[in-house]
Design a protein around this motif. Structure first.
Motif, mmCIF file in Angstrom:
data_model
loop_
_atom_site.group_PDB
_atom_site.id
_atom_site.type_symbol
_atom_site.label_atom_id
_atom_site.label_comp_id
_atom_site.label_asym_id
_atom_site.label_seq_id
_atom_site.Cartn_x
_atom_site.Cartn_y
_atom_site.Cartn_z
ATOM 1 N N UNK A 1 0.564 -1.227 -0.253
ATOM 2 C CA UNK A 1 0.390 -0.665 0.013
ATOM 3 C C UNK A 1 0.558 1.553 -0.266
ATOM 4 N N UNK A 2 1.839 1.606 1.323
ATOM 5 C CA UNK A 2 2.653 1.951 0.663
ATOM 6 C C UNK A 2 3.087 2.737 -0.813
ATOM 7 N N UNK A 3 3.626 1.546 -0.923
ATOM 8 C CA UNK A 3 4.429 1.956 -3.039
ATOM 9 C C UNK A 3 2.675 2.437 -3.804
ATOM 10 N N UNK A 4 1.583 2.202 -3.529
ATOM 11 C CA UNK A 4 0.346 2.298 -3.761
ATOM 12 C C UNK A 4 0.387 4.267 -3.766
ATOM 13 N N UNK A 5 1.085 4.546 -2.764
ATOM 14 C CA UNK A 5 0.269 5.604 -1.803
ATOM 15 C C UNK A 5 1.210 6.595 -2.430
ATOM 16 N N UNK A 6 2.701 6.387 -3.088
ATOM 17 C CA UNK A 6 3.649 7.220 -3.507
ATOM 18 C C UNK A 6 3.285 7.223 -4.752
ATOM 19 N N UNK A 58 -1.537 7.595 6.591
ATOM 20 C CA UNK A 58 -1.854 7.592 7.644
ATOM 21 C C UNK A 58 -4.094 7.720 8.091
ATOM 22 N N UNK A 59 -3.568 9.095 7.477
ATOM 23 C CA UNK A 59 -5.582 9.064 7.272
ATOM 24 C C UNK A 59 -6.143 8.379 5.989
ATOM 25 N N UNK A 60 -5.382 8.889 4.990
ATOM 26 C CA UNK A 60 -5.545 8.139 3.645
ATOM 27 C C UNK A 60 -5.763 7.240 3.508
ATOM 28 N N UNK A 61 -5.161 6.348 4.185
ATOM 29 C CA UNK A 61 -5.145 4.535 3.387
ATOM 30 C C UNK A 61 -5.868 3.740 4.201
ATOM 31 N N UNK A 62 -6.369 3.506 5.056
ATOM 32 C CA UNK A 62 -7.503 2.885 6.023
ATOM 33 C C UNK A 62 -8.501 3.219 5.262
ATOM 34 N N UNK A 63 -8.966 3.886 4.511
ATOM 35 C CA UNK A 63 -10.532 3.447 3.679
ATOM 36 C C UNK A 63 -9.891 2.802 2.553
ATOM 37 N N UNK A 67 -11.270 -0.928 1.262
ATOM 38 C CA UNK A 67 -11.600 -1.832 0.538
ATOM 39 C C UNK A 67 -11.326 -2.805 -0.103
ATOM 40 N N UNK A 68 -9.604 -2.511 -0.147
ATOM 41 C CA UNK A 68 -9.110 -4.172 -1.069
ATOM 42 C C UNK A 68 -8.588 -5.184 -0.012
ATOM 43 N N UNK A 69 -9.299 -4.962 0.839
ATOM 44 C CA UNK A 69 -9.230 -6.009 1.632
ATOM 45 C C UNK A 69 -10.392 -6.862 1.992
ATOM 46 N N UNK A 70 -12.227 -6.430 1.197
ATOM 47 C CA UNK A 70 -12.954 -6.709 1.516
ATOM 48 C C UNK A 70 -13.588 -7.951 1.036
ATOM 49 N N UNK A 71 -14.500 -8.705 1.092
ATOM 50 C CA UNK A 71 -15.159 -9.744 0.483
ATOM 51 C C UNK A 71 -15.537 -8.790 -0.938
ATOM 52 N N UNK A 72 -15.339 -9.578 -2.234
ATOM 53 C CA UNK A 72 -16.303 -9.222 -3.540
ATOM 54 C C UNK A 72 -18.271 -10.061 -2.484
#
Length: 334
Positions: A1-6, A58-63, A67-72
Protein backbone atom coordinates in the motif's frame (compact mmCIF):
# COMPACT_ATOMS: atom_id res chain seq x y z
CA UNK A 1 0.00 0.00 0.00
CA UNK A 2 2.96 2.36 0.62
CA UNK A 3 4.12 1.98 -2.97
CA UNK A 4 0.58 2.58 -4.24
CA UNK A 5 0.25 5.69 -2.07
CA UNK A 6 3.57 7.13 -3.32
CA UNK A 7 2.65 6.43 -6.94
CA UNK A 8 -0.70 8.18 -6.42
CA UNK A 9 1.11 11.22 -4.94
CA UNK A 10 4.01 11.22 -7.39
CA UNK A 11 2.89 14.53 -8.95
CA UNK A 12 2.95 16.21 -5.51
CA UNK A 13 6.40 14.82 -4.76
CA UNK A 14 7.81 15.88 -8.13
CA UNK A 15 6.32 19.35 -7.73
CA UNK A 16 7.92 19.66 -4.27
CA UNK A 17 11.31 18.55 -5.62
CA UNK A 18 10.97 21.09 -8.44
CA UNK A 19 10.36 23.89 -5.91
CA UNK A 20 13.46 22.90 -3.91
CA UNK A 21 15.57 22.86 -7.06
CA UNK A 22 14.16 26.26 -8.02
CA UNK A 23 15.14 27.67 -4.59
CA UNK A 24 18.69 26.30 -4.98
CA UNK A 25 18.92 27.72 -8.50
CA UNK A 26 17.85 31.19 -7.30
CA UNK A 27 20.40 31.06 -4.47
CA UNK A 28 23.08 30.00 -6.93
CA UNK A 29 22.26 32.79 -9.41
CA UNK A 30 21.59 35.56 -6.85
CA UNK A 31 24.76 36.05 -4.84
CA UNK A 32 22.91 38.18 -2.26
CA UNK A 33 21.02 35.08 -1.01
CA UNK A 34 23.21 32.91 1.27
CA UNK A 35 23.41 29.38 -0.17
CA UNK A 36 23.82 27.71 3.29
CA UNK A 37 20.55 29.29 4.42
CA UNK A 38 18.76 27.98 1.34
CA UNK A 39 20.25 24.52 1.91
CA UNK A 40 19.01 24.67 5.48
CA UNK A 41 15.56 25.64 4.22
CA UNK A 42 15.57 22.77 1.71
CA UNK A 43 16.56 20.31 4.45
CA UNK A 44 13.84 21.48 6.85
CA UNK A 45 11.14 21.59 4.18
CA UNK A 46 12.10 18.04 3.05
CA UNK A 47 11.75 16.81 6.64
CA UNK A 48 8.36 18.51 6.87
CA UNK A 49 7.30 17.03 3.53
CA UNK A 50 8.22 13.51 4.65
CA UNK A 51 6.32 14.05 7.91
CA UNK A 52 3.34 15.42 5.96
CA UNK A 53 3.32 12.37 3.64
CA UNK A 54 3.47 10.07 6.67
CA UNK A 55 0.46 11.80 8.26
CA UNK A 56 -1.51 11.70 5.00
CA UNK A 57 -0.64 8.02 4.52
CA UNK A 58 -1.98 7.16 7.97
CA UNK A 59 -5.13 9.17 7.33
CA UNK A 60 -5.97 8.20 3.73
CA UNK A 61 -4.96 4.57 3.29
CA UNK A 62 -7.29 2.86 5.83
CA UNK A 63 -10.30 3.59 3.58
CA UNK A 64 -8.69 2.15 0.45
CA UNK A 65 -7.07 -0.71 2.38
CA UNK A 66 -10.53 -1.58 3.68
CA UNK A 67 -11.89 -1.66 0.12
CA UNK A 68 -8.97 -3.82 -1.05
CA UNK A 69 -9.32 -6.36 1.78
CA UNK A 70 -13.12 -6.69 1.87
CA UNK A 71 -14.78 -9.74 0.35
CA UNK A 72 -16.21 -9.40 -3.14
CA UNK A 73 -19.78 -9.60 -1.96
CA UNK A 74 -22.80 -7.32 -1.57
CA UNK A 75 -22.48 -6.87 2.20
CA UNK A 76 -22.43 -3.10 2.72
CA UNK A 77 -21.63 -3.46 6.45
CA UNK A 78 -18.04 -4.39 5.54
CA UNK A 79 -17.55 -1.24 3.47
CA UNK A 80 -15.09 1.17 5.19
CA UNK A 81 -16.34 4.51 6.50
CA UNK A 82 -15.43 7.60 4.45
CA UNK A 83 -13.27 10.27 6.12
CA UNK A 84 -12.91 12.90 3.38
CA UNK A 85 -15.05 14.50 0.63
CA UNK A 86 -13.51 12.34 -2.12
CA UNK A 87 -13.94 9.19 -0.05
CA UNK A 88 -17.58 10.18 0.55
CA UNK A 89 -18.14 10.46 -3.21
CA UNK A 90 -16.66 6.97 -3.70
CA UNK A 91 -18.62 5.52 -0.79
CA UNK A 92 -21.93 6.99 -1.99
CA UNK A 93 -21.51 5.76 -5.56
CA UNK A 94 -20.32 2.28 -4.61
CA UNK A 95 -23.05 1.76 -2.01
CA UNK A 96 -25.71 2.90 -4.49
CA UNK A 97 -24.41 0.37 -7.02
CA UNK A 98 -24.35 -2.39 -4.39
CA UNK A 99 -27.95 -1.64 -3.39
CA UNK A 100 -29.03 -1.69 -7.04
CA UNK A 101 -27.23 -5.00 -7.60
CA UNK A 102 -28.80 -6.48 -4.45
CA UNK A 103 -32.25 -5.52 -5.70
CA UNK A 104 -31.55 -7.03 -9.13
CA UNK A 105 -30.13 -10.17 -7.52
CA UNK A 106 -33.18 -10.55 -5.30
CA UNK A 107 -35.49 -10.07 -8.28
CA UNK A 108 -33.55 -12.56 -10.43
CA UNK A 109 -33.47 -15.11 -7.61
CA UNK A 110 -37.23 -14.79 -7.22
CA UNK A 111 -37.75 -15.25 -10.96
CA UNK A 112 -35.38 -18.24 -10.99
CA UNK A 113 -37.12 -19.84 -8.02
CA UNK A 114 -40.50 -19.28 -9.67
CA UNK A 115 -39.22 -20.79 -12.92
CA UNK A 116 -37.85 -23.80 -11.03
CA UNK A 117 -41.11 -24.32 -9.18
CA UNK A 118 -43.12 -23.99 -12.40
CA UNK A 119 -40.91 -26.49 -14.20
CA UNK A 120 -41.00 -28.99 -11.31
CA UNK A 121 -44.77 -28.63 -11.17
CA UNK A 122 -44.99 -29.19 -14.93
CA UNK A 123 -42.76 -32.28 -14.74
CA UNK A 124 -44.93 -33.79 -12.01
CA UNK A 125 -48.07 -33.01 -14.02
CA UNK A 126 -46.59 -34.65 -17.13
CA UNK A 127 -45.80 -37.79 -15.12
CA UNK A 128 -49.52 -38.44 -14.65
CA UNK A 129 -50.31 -38.91 -18.38
CA UNK A 130 -47.01 -40.77 -18.73
CA UNK A 131 -48.18 -43.27 -16.12
CA UNK A 132 -51.48 -43.63 -17.96
CA UNK A 133 -49.60 -44.14 -21.22
CA UNK A 134 -47.55 -46.90 -19.61
CA UNK A 135 -50.70 -48.70 -18.49
CA UNK A 136 -52.13 -48.43 -22.02
CA UNK A 137 -48.87 -49.73 -23.53
CA UNK A 138 -48.88 -52.70 -21.13
CA UNK A 139 -52.32 -53.66 -22.40
CA UNK A 140 -51.17 -53.65 -26.03
CA UNK A 141 -51.08 -57.15 -27.56
CA UNK A 142 -48.85 -56.33 -30.54
CA UNK A 143 -45.38 -57.20 -29.17
CA UNK A 144 -43.43 -55.21 -31.78
CA UNK A 145 -45.59 -52.11 -31.34
CA UNK A 146 -45.47 -52.51 -27.57
CA UNK A 147 -41.67 -52.69 -27.64
CA UNK A 148 -41.37 -49.55 -29.77
CA UNK A 149 -43.86 -47.58 -27.67
CA UNK A 150 -42.16 -48.68 -24.42
CA UNK A 151 -38.78 -47.54 -25.75
CA UNK A 152 -40.12 -44.09 -26.71
CA UNK A 153 -41.97 -43.84 -23.39
CA UNK A 154 -38.76 -44.63 -21.55
CA UNK A 155 -36.83 -41.95 -23.47
CA UNK A 156 -39.39 -39.32 -22.43
CA UNK A 157 -39.31 -40.60 -18.85
CA UNK A 158 -35.48 -40.40 -18.69
CA UNK A 159 -35.42 -36.87 -20.17
CA UNK A 160 -37.96 -35.68 -17.61
CA UNK A 161 -35.98 -37.38 -14.88
CA UNK A 162 -32.84 -35.52 -16.00
CA UNK A 163 -34.67 -32.19 -15.90
CA UNK A 164 -36.07 -32.95 -12.47
CA UNK A 165 -32.67 -33.76 -11.01
CA UNK A 166 -30.99 -30.84 -12.81
CA UNK A 167 -33.32 -28.40 -11.06
CA UNK A 168 -32.76 -30.06 -7.70
CA UNK A 169 -28.96 -30.20 -7.87
CA UNK A 170 -28.38 -26.61 -6.59
CA UNK A 171 -30.15 -27.68 -3.37
CA UNK A 172 -28.68 -31.19 -3.18
CA UNK A 173 -26.89 -30.59 0.15
CA UNK A 174 -30.26 -29.90 1.77
CA UNK A 175 -31.66 -33.12 0.28
CA UNK A 176 -28.91 -35.60 1.18
CA UNK A 177 -29.72 -38.49 3.51
CA UNK A 178 -26.62 -40.61 4.08
CA UNK A 179 -27.39 -44.19 5.05
CA UNK A 180 -26.26 -47.74 4.39
CA UNK A 181 -27.59 -48.49 0.90
CA UNK A 182 -28.13 -52.00 -0.51
CA UNK A 183 -26.51 -51.90 -3.95
CA UNK A 184 -28.24 -54.96 -5.45
CA UNK A 185 -31.91 -53.87 -5.17
CA UNK A 186 -30.93 -50.38 -6.32
CA UNK A 187 -29.26 -51.81 -9.43
CA UNK A 188 -32.06 -54.29 -10.13
CA UNK A 189 -34.68 -51.55 -9.90
CA UNK A 190 -32.80 -49.46 -12.50
CA UNK A 191 -32.22 -52.49 -14.75
CA UNK A 192 -35.94 -53.30 -14.56
CA UNK A 193 -36.85 -49.81 -15.77
CA UNK A 194 -34.43 -50.21 -18.72
CA UNK A 195 -35.47 -53.79 -19.51
CA UNK A 196 -37.39 -53.09 -22.75
CA UNK A 197 -34.47 -51.11 -24.18
CA UNK A 198 -32.02 -53.86 -23.22
CA UNK A 199 -34.21 -56.54 -24.85
CA UNK A 200 -34.47 -54.46 -28.01
CA UNK A 201 -30.66 -54.23 -28.26
CA UNK A 202 -29.90 -57.75 -27.02
CA UNK A 203 -28.06 -56.52 -23.94
CA UNK A 204 -27.76 -58.45 -20.68
CA UNK A 205 -26.21 -57.74 -17.27
CA UNK A 206 -23.54 -59.68 -15.41
CA UNK A 207 -23.53 -58.62 -11.76
CA UNK A 208 -20.85 -59.66 -9.27
CA UNK A 209 -21.08 -57.82 -5.96
CA UNK A 210 -18.38 -58.68 -3.42
CA UNK A 211 -19.52 -55.64 -1.42
CA UNK A 212 -23.31 -55.39 -1.12
CA UNK A 213 -23.70 -52.23 0.95
CA UNK A 214 -22.27 -48.74 0.71
CA UNK A 215 -22.74 -45.50 2.63
CA UNK A 216 -24.47 -43.01 0.35
CA UNK A 217 -27.77 -41.35 -0.55
CA UNK A 218 -30.01 -43.96 -2.22
CA UNK A 219 -31.98 -41.56 -4.41
CA UNK A 220 -29.00 -39.67 -5.83
CA UNK A 221 -26.86 -42.82 -6.14
CA UNK A 222 -29.68 -44.44 -8.14
CA UNK A 223 -29.57 -41.49 -10.55
CA UNK A 224 -25.81 -41.99 -11.05
CA UNK A 225 -26.35 -45.71 -11.79
CA UNK A 226 -29.17 -44.82 -14.17
CA UNK A 227 -27.05 -42.38 -16.18
CA UNK A 228 -24.03 -44.69 -16.41
CA UNK A 229 -26.18 -47.68 -17.40
CA UNK A 230 -28.17 -45.74 -20.02
CA UNK A 231 -24.86 -44.56 -21.50
CA UNK A 232 -23.59 -48.14 -21.60
CA UNK A 233 -26.80 -49.41 -23.22
CA UNK A 234 -26.93 -46.57 -25.73
CA UNK A 235 -23.50 -47.35 -27.18
CA UNK A 236 -23.62 -51.16 -26.97
CA UNK A 237 -25.14 -53.94 -29.09
CA UNK A 238 -25.60 -57.67 -28.40
CA UNK A 239 -23.28 -57.77 -25.39
CA UNK A 240 -23.31 -57.87 -21.59
CA UNK A 241 -22.78 -54.97 -19.22
CA UNK A 242 -20.66 -56.08 -16.28
CA UNK A 243 -21.29 -54.50 -12.87
CA UNK A 244 -19.00 -55.49 -10.00
CA UNK A 245 -18.04 -54.19 -6.58
CA UNK A 246 -15.16 -54.80 -4.19
CA UNK A 247 -13.33 -53.07 -1.34
CA UNK A 248 -9.75 -51.85 -1.56
CA UNK A 249 -7.80 -49.76 0.96
CA UNK A 250 -10.97 -49.09 2.95
CA UNK A 251 -12.86 -47.75 -0.07
CA UNK A 252 -15.66 -49.42 -2.02
CA UNK A 253 -15.13 -49.63 -5.80
CA UNK A 254 -18.01 -50.22 -8.24
CA UNK A 255 -17.26 -50.97 -11.91
CA UNK A 256 -19.81 -50.47 -14.69
CA UNK A 257 -18.22 -51.88 -17.83
CA UNK A 258 -19.61 -52.29 -21.35
CA UNK A 259 -18.29 -53.65 -24.65
CA UNK A 260 -19.64 -50.82 -26.77
CA UNK A 261 -17.98 -48.45 -29.20
CA UNK A 262 -15.83 -46.79 -26.51
CA UNK A 263 -14.83 -43.16 -26.13
CA UNK A 264 -12.34 -41.39 -28.36
CA UNK A 265 -9.19 -40.45 -26.33
CA UNK A 266 -9.57 -36.78 -27.31
CA UNK A 267 -13.11 -36.80 -25.85
CA UNK A 268 -12.25 -38.37 -22.48
CA UNK A 269 -11.22 -35.12 -20.72
CA UNK A 270 -14.48 -33.46 -21.80
CA UNK A 271 -17.17 -36.09 -21.22
CA UNK A 272 -18.33 -34.47 -17.95
CA UNK A 273 -18.63 -30.99 -19.47
CA UNK A 274 -22.11 -29.53 -19.74
CA UNK A 275 -23.57 -30.03 -23.21
CA UNK A 276 -20.65 -32.08 -24.60
CA UNK A 277 -21.99 -34.76 -26.96
CA UNK A 278 -18.83 -36.37 -28.43
CA UNK A 279 -16.87 -35.52 -31.54
CA UNK A 280 -17.13 -39.09 -32.89
CA UNK A 281 -20.89 -39.00 -33.45
CA UNK A 282 -21.47 -35.26 -33.41
CA UNK A 283 -24.57 -35.47 -35.62
CA UNK A 284 -26.43 -37.47 -32.95
CA UNK A 285 -29.37 -35.15 -32.33
CA UNK A 286 -30.78 -37.32 -29.53
CA UNK A 287 -27.80 -36.68 -27.25
CA UNK A 288 -28.22 -33.79 -24.79
CA UNK A 289 -24.78 -33.82 -23.19
CA UNK A 290 -26.41 -33.52 -19.76
CA UNK A 291 -26.33 -37.07 -18.34
CA UNK A 292 -22.64 -37.28 -17.43
CA UNK A 293 -22.56 -33.59 -16.48
CA UNK A 294 -25.32 -34.16 -13.90
CA UNK A 295 -23.57 -37.34 -12.76
CA UNK A 296 -20.41 -35.34 -12.10
CA UNK A 297 -22.32 -32.71 -10.12
CA UNK A 298 -23.98 -35.36 -7.95
CA UNK A 299 -20.86 -37.47 -7.37
CA UNK A 300 -19.08 -34.34 -6.11
CA UNK A 301 -21.79 -33.77 -3.49
CA UNK A 302 -21.60 -37.45 -2.49
CA UNK A 303 -17.78 -37.29 -2.34
CA UNK A 304 -17.51 -40.07 -4.91
CA UNK A 305 -14.62 -40.17 -7.36
CA UNK A 306 -15.20 -41.40 -10.91
CA UNK A 307 -12.44 -42.97 -12.98
CA UNK A 308 -13.03 -43.61 -16.69
CA UNK A 309 -11.06 -46.03 -18.88
CA UNK A 310 -12.04 -46.57 -22.50
CA UNK A 311 -10.69 -48.12 -25.67
CA UNK A 312 -12.39 -47.20 -28.97
CA UNK A 313 -14.15 -50.25 -30.39
CA UNK A 314 -13.69 -52.33 -27.23
CA UNK A 315 -15.76 -50.62 -24.56
CA UNK A 316 -15.75 -48.31 -21.56
CA UNK A 317 -15.40 -48.84 -17.83
CA UNK A 318 -16.64 -46.34 -15.25
CA UNK A 319 -15.32 -46.88 -11.73
CA UNK A 320 -17.04 -45.29 -8.74
CA UNK A 321 -14.70 -44.86 -5.75
CA UNK A 322 -16.68 -44.24 -2.58
CA UNK A 323 -15.17 -42.30 0.33
CA UNK A 324 -14.03 -43.89 3.55
CA UNK A 325 -16.48 -44.06 6.45
CA UNK A 326 -14.81 -41.23 8.39
CA UNK A 327 -15.35 -38.89 5.41
CA UNK A 328 -19.05 -39.73 5.42
CA UNK A 329 -19.20 -39.07 9.15
CA UNK A 330 -18.33 -35.44 8.27
CA UNK A 331 -20.92 -35.43 5.47
CA UNK A 332 -23.60 -36.73 7.83
CA UNK A 333 -22.95 -33.86 10.25
CA UNK A 334 -23.34 -31.18 7.55
Amino acid sequence: MIRTFLLERISWILFFILLQLLALLIAYVDQTIPLPSVLYYVFLSSILMIFFLFIRYRKETPFYLGIEERDNDLDITTFPEADSPFETVIETNVLEQIERLKQELSRNQSLLAQEKDDLLSWIHEVKTPLTAMRLIIDRTDDYKLKSQLTFEWMRIHLLLDQQLHQKRIPFIKNDLYIEEVDIEPLLFNEIKSLRSWCMQKGIGFDIDLQVEKVLSDAKWLAFIFRQLMTNAIKYSEQSDIVISSYEKCGRVHIHIEDEGRGIDPRDLPRIFEKGFTSTTDHQDGAATGMGLYLTDQIREALKIEIDVASTPGEGTRFTLLFPEENEFTKLRSM
